[in-house]
Design a protein around this motif. Structure first.
Motif, PDB file in Angstrom:
ATOM      1  N   GLU A   9       0.838  -1.214   0.000  1.00 51.76           N
ATOM      2  CA  GLU A   9       0.000   0.000   0.000  1.00 51.76           C
ATOM      3  C   GLU A   9       0.857   1.241   0.000  1.00 51.76           C
ATOM      4  O   GLU A   9       2.023   1.220   0.386  1.00 51.76           O
ATOM      5  CB  GLU A   9      -0.972  -0.010   1.193  1.00 51.76           C
ATOM      6  N   ALA A  16      -9.292  10.072  -4.948  1.00 52.18           N
ATOM      7  CA  ALA A  16      -9.448   8.640  -5.174  1.00 52.18           C
ATOM      8  C   ALA A  16      -9.992   8.348  -6.570  1.00 52.18           C
ATOM      9  O   ALA A  16      -9.582   7.380  -7.219  1.00 52.18           O
ATOM     10  CB  ALA A  16     -10.371   8.037  -4.112  1.00 52.18           C
ATOM     11  N   ASN A  74     -17.224   1.168  -5.903  1.00 46.88           N
ATOM     12  CA  ASN A  74     -16.445   0.819  -4.709  1.00 46.88           C
ATOM     13  C   ASN A  74     -14.947   1.039  -4.891  1.00 46.88           C
ATOM     14  O   ASN A  74     -14.149   0.645  -4.026  1.00 46.88           O
ATOM     15  CB  ASN A  74     -16.709  -0.636  -4.325  1.00 46.88           C
ATOM     16  N   ARG A  76     -12.702  -0.342  -6.838  1.00 48.36           N
ATOM     17  CA  ARG A  76     -11.986  -1.614  -6.749  1.00 48.36           C
ATOM     18  C   ARG A  76     -11.879  -2.236  -8.144  1.00 48.36           C
ATOM     19  O   ARG A  76     -12.844  -2.190  -8.924  1.00 48.36           O
ATOM     20  CB  ARG A  76     -12.705  -2.568  -5.804  1.00 48.36           C
ATOM     21  N   ILE A  96      -7.393  -1.626  -4.724  1.00 44.08           N
ATOM     22  CA  ILE A  96      -8.443  -1.007  -3.915  1.00 44.08           C
ATOM     23  C   ILE A  96      -7.987   0.414  -3.573  1.00 44.08           C
ATOM     24  O   ILE A  96      -6.901   0.605  -3.035  1.00 44.08           O
ATOM     25  CB  ILE A  96      -8.710  -1.800  -2.619  1.00 44.08           C
ATOM     26  N   GLU A  98      -8.782   3.832  -1.484  1.00 40.26           N
ATOM     27  CA  GLU A  98      -9.509   4.264  -0.292  1.00 40.26           C
ATOM     28  C   GLU A  98      -9.327   5.779  -0.119  1.00 40.26           C
ATOM     29  O   GLU A  98      -8.196   6.252   0.046  1.00 40.26           O
ATOM     30  CB  GLU A  98      -8.931   3.513   0.909  1.00 40.26           C
ATOM     31  N   SER A 105      -5.412   9.843  -1.150  1.00 45.32           N
ATOM     32  CA  SER A 105      -5.953   8.482  -1.270  1.00 45.32           C
ATOM     33  C   SER A 105      -4.918   7.467  -0.804  1.00 45.32           C
ATOM     34  O   SER A 105      -3.714   7.707  -0.897  1.00 45.32           O
ATOM     35  CB  SER A 105      -6.296   8.151  -2.730  1.00 45.32           C
TER      36      SER A 105
END
Length: 311
Positions: A9, A16, A74, A76, A96, A98, A105
């Motif tokens: 990550e 985002a 979402n 994703r 993903i 977030e 983000s």
């Protein structure tokens, strides 16, 4: 059966939705991710697609086909390789995104994989490749996303085109046979080319600039007979941090339109050393554009002569 699951990550200074769009639009991946050479669509639907990816892993060029499921709501994107390249037996994962704030983000990159025959050495190779590529991809993604909010003019694209009174196959053959460029092109001093597997080339070349200096470059090329050759330079001249492009060969009513397209990101930190302390980004753009255009048009000119002599 040993299935490894890992995650990486990174936090980036960008919304985002912007990050999701960059990852979703795979055509841009060679500009965003260092390991990616070229990507194209095999099938494309609203939420599901199949893509072909050519990329380096631990310094080796590989290619595979993946299925992706895009979930914009979402933020994703799930992916799974259809047919993996040994030592990988199976691989999948997800992106993903977030939201941390309106302008920040966190990106998660998940992988799950196993090695052919559960071979420990194969698994170690995959571990290293996934870790290296994931860190590289996330760092590059942060750099490129954040660059979009910084100075303009650093990234640019252009195309040179010639009309050829000949066959597309002959023009394509000239560009494809880069191993013969040292004997065919005056600006190429030496060249080494390997092609393994077929259609995926590794090209190392010394080229002469207009001022007589010689520059060494390394590129990976993906070939699509007889209409396109896509490439990415991985050893670059000092004024560039990125150089990708493609050659295209389009049949017309009486011949062929042959083009060379370039996308470049300038290395602004090297501008003073190469062009002088007072040189501007605009001058660096013009310098790089001129150098690349000169070589492209010279190569296209020789390809045109080669094809027209065979008509």
């Amino acid at each position: 059966m040993t299935v490894r699951e890992v995650e990486h990550e990174i936090t980036v200074a960008a919304p985002a939705d912007t990050v999701y769009r960059l990852i979703a639009e795979v055509e841009n991946w060679p500009q965003i991710f260092p390991p990616t050479i070229y990507v194209d669509h095999v099938e494309k639907g609203d939420q599901e697609e199949r893509i072909r990816i050519w990329a380096t892993a631990n310094g080796e060029a590989k290619n595979w086909t993946s299925r992706r499921v895009l979930d914009h709501e979402n933020l994703r994107i799930d992916f799974r390789q259809e047919v993996s390249t040994p030592p990988v037996a199976e691989m999948g994962g997800a992106w993903i995104i977030e939201p941390v704030s309106t302008m920040e983000s966190r990106i998660w990159l998940l992988h799950d994989y196993r090695a052919v025959d559960d071979d420990p050495e194969g698994l170690k190779w995959i571990d290293d490749a996934v870790d290296r590529n994931s860190r590289s991809e996330l760092a590059a993604l942060r750099t490129n996303v954040e660059r979009a909010h910084a100075a303009t003019g650093v990234t640019f694209s252009f195309e040179d085109t010639v009309a050829v009174d000949g066959a597309a196959k002959d023009v394509y053959d000239f560009i494809n046979e880069a191993n013969r460029w040292a004997e065919r092109l005056p600006h190429v001093a030496s060249v080494t080319m390997a092609e393994e597997p077929p259609g995926l080339q590794t090209l190392e070349m010394d080229t002469r600039a207009k001022d007589g200096s010689v520059h060494t470059t390394k590129s990976y090329r993906v070939t699509f007979p007889h209409h396109k050759i896509a490439y990415k330079q991985v050893t670059l001249p000092a004024l560039m941090t990125l150089h990708t492009g493609y050659w295209t060969f389009t049949e017309t009513g009486g011949g062929v339109t042959a083009s060379s397209q370039h996308t470049v990101v300038l290395n602004t930190g090297n501008i003073p050393r190469i062009l002088g302390d007072d040189a501007t980004v605009a001058e660096a753009r013009e310098f790089v554009h001129s150098a690349l255009s000169t070589n492209s048009l010279a190569t296209l000119g020789h390809a045109k002569a080669y094809a027209e002599a065979r008509r």
